[in-house]
Design an enzyme around this catalytic site. Sequence first.
Site, PDB file in Angstrom:
ATOM      1  N   CYS A   1     -65.686 -18.019  25.282  1.00  0.00           N
ATOM      2  CA  CYS A   1     -64.367 -18.045  25.916  1.00  0.00           C
ATOM      3  C   CYS A   1     -63.502 -19.165  25.348  1.00  0.00           C
ATOM      4  CB  CYS A   1     -64.503 -18.191  27.425  1.00  0.00           C
ATOM      5  SG  CYS A   1     -65.504 -19.611  27.950  1.00  0.00           S
TER       6      CYS A   1
ATOM      7  N   HIS B   1     -66.498 -22.048  32.169  1.00  0.00           N
ATOM      8  CA  HIS B   1     -65.637 -20.959  31.716  1.00  0.00           C
ATOM      9  C   HIS B   1     -64.249 -21.513  31.438  1.00  0.00           C
ATOM     10  CE1 HIS B   1     -64.486 -16.923  30.890  1.00  0.00           C
ATOM     11  NE2 HIS B   1     -63.648 -16.811  31.907  1.00  0.00           N
TER      12      HIS B   1
ATOM     13  N   ASN C   1     -57.604 -14.685  32.025  1.00  0.00           N
ATOM     14  CA  ASN C   1     -59.055 -14.747  31.922  1.00  0.00           C
ATOM     15  C   ASN C   1     -59.504 -13.955  30.692  1.00  0.00           C
ATOM     16  OD1 ASN C   1     -61.805 -14.776  32.290  1.00  0.00           O
ATOM     17  ND2 ASN C   1     -61.814 -13.423  34.074  1.00  0.00           N
TER      18      ASN C   1
END
Length: 667
Positions: free
Chosen positions: A76, A245, A270
């Site tokens: 990520c 994250h 996201n």
Amino acid sequence: MKEEEEGKAECEGESLFEDPDFPPEDTSLYFDRSTPIARLQGSITWLRPQELCQTPALFPENINLGHAKQGLLGDCWFLCACTFLLKNKHLLNKVLLPDQPQWGGSRYRGSFQFRFWQQGHWTNVNIDDRLPCINSTLCFSRCLSPSAFWVALLEKAYAKLHGSYERLWAGQVSEALVDFTGSLAERWSLGDLGSEEEQKPEQDSDEVRRRRLDLNLIHSVKDECAISCSTHSSPGGASELGQYHALSVMEWSDVKTLIGSELLLLRIRNPWGRCCWGGAWKESGAGWSSVDKVSASDLQSRVAEGEFWLDETEFMSQFDDVTIGYPITEDGHLKSIYTGNLLSHKHQMAGRWLKGHSAGGSRNSSSYSSNPKYWLKVCERGEVLVSLLQHRKWRHTEKYAQTPRGSGDNTKHQHYQAIALHMWKVEKKRFSLSRTLNKPPCASTHCHAYDREVVLHGQLEPGYYLLIPSTYQPGAEARFLIRVFASSSTSLCALKSPAPSLPLITDGEWETSFFQGSWVEGATAGGSRNFPSHWQNPSFPFTVCAESAETSGVNVRVTLHQSRPDTDLHPIGFHIYKVPEAAPEQTLPRDKDPVASCVPHCYTQDVSLSCRLSAGTYTIVPSTYQPDCSAEFTLSLARKIHRKVVKSQEMLGRAIQEISHISVMQS
């Protein structure tokens, strides 16, 4: 129709490029099989985009569908940097070179070229377009549009740079941003500083304080800089996220409420490509009732797949830290996130900490003054940023490989030193190092941190400044890059320290010879003994006489120096072979093992070996690890000579001898 079929056949033929350095095998996927993708072993096939869809393209017509969607790889942090590239075409064109041949075109040959900023220079990475898939679907990152492939190809090139896909599992957004732009990125804390014992960096004699983010600070450049937020634990409003994250801040908007107060809303994306927010500003959340319907409808219409709004209070409480990438103009100039000023003056210098020479440790250590030192000259008052970027520790000698990043802070300690940067304002003509270091610095990074890069910022008056980069532990070795960005004219140079003392030779005399040589691609760059071409390397014969061999201890010292900048070194080493008495001169004994070796090959300017050799004829074969690595080099050979030293009463002759000895030591 017939032409299309012929074109397709040609594209799918043997003429398509297949990258031998990053093949469709497990070696390109895995490093040590320590991450969840190890479970995919045996399930992955490698397919080209034209085998996955009918009309592949790098980018979709609707650019919003070009955003990245995370797959089965925990990268990520990489995808947040991809989001910033998609919003800045001039930066994207620097990484993914424009006008490359694409599918369906006559020039297409199955290869793509990318560029990444590495330790001060742009590095080219070429790949083929075979991508890892499961059941004919990309298993790692992809675009929201199934026919767009720029993200998947960029991810493959970045994986090749690191050595494997698995090495992209977990990392820092700041590192990817710098690798993509050559800019700066800083990480700011949002959490409770007192509750992060496990994340405290190494402490030294300076006040330890982690900076907290004030969103007002970067308001003037909010639309130009890259902003990413990340979690270290499960946040309340986004409990689905779990730990470690990173998300992208796409936009922030000042909104007036129905009662007339100001409200700051932030639109978050996201990388998973789905909404995961359960706070007041979810699609049907209570927060929207405090804003007039027109504003609420406008803001909600901007939300794309995987995005959500939250307010400043939620943002500051739900996330642990924020990474801010500095804006960079089309001319390549940095913009300050503090003032919005253009930092058009820049310099960089490579350096290193060497154990026993320049790895002095923190200010707590008595050896601190032996650290590398730099003069920063500021010609007129202005804003100055100084960054210290360390190289990741290397374990292998592959061309691109670097050690992997783990998800927690503890893994950072395996791959980075705890580093800091201190600065003193000095009068250069009356400069005393000991007196200067006894005073507090005028600016510093305040603590030693296990980060790849730390940044020092200030408004500086004209004059000279002493910069000292350091590791926390004395003797900790690493290479680094000092970078200076300023709004006004500056200069940067290394402070020349006295030459290190060489060990005194009291057991006789030594004779030193110097040889110049070069490794030339295709001719004399034969590589290490792992390659048949090793014997193409230059060789340098020498003799050890019987008298020297009879003395005890070391009688030969060899040093190999490569003439390349610190930022672009080859791994080097050398072997010493004994030549049989009956062999013709210059003949290399290919069937014999070396009698002495300076290995493994190291990424360093100099490698040395001291050894004891019996009487006879020898040859030195210096080499790079890989063949075809071109470079100039110098080889110094010191041999012990056996003769009595004649003591002279002539002071002038003795003085000349001493001066000559000093000049050799310092050269």
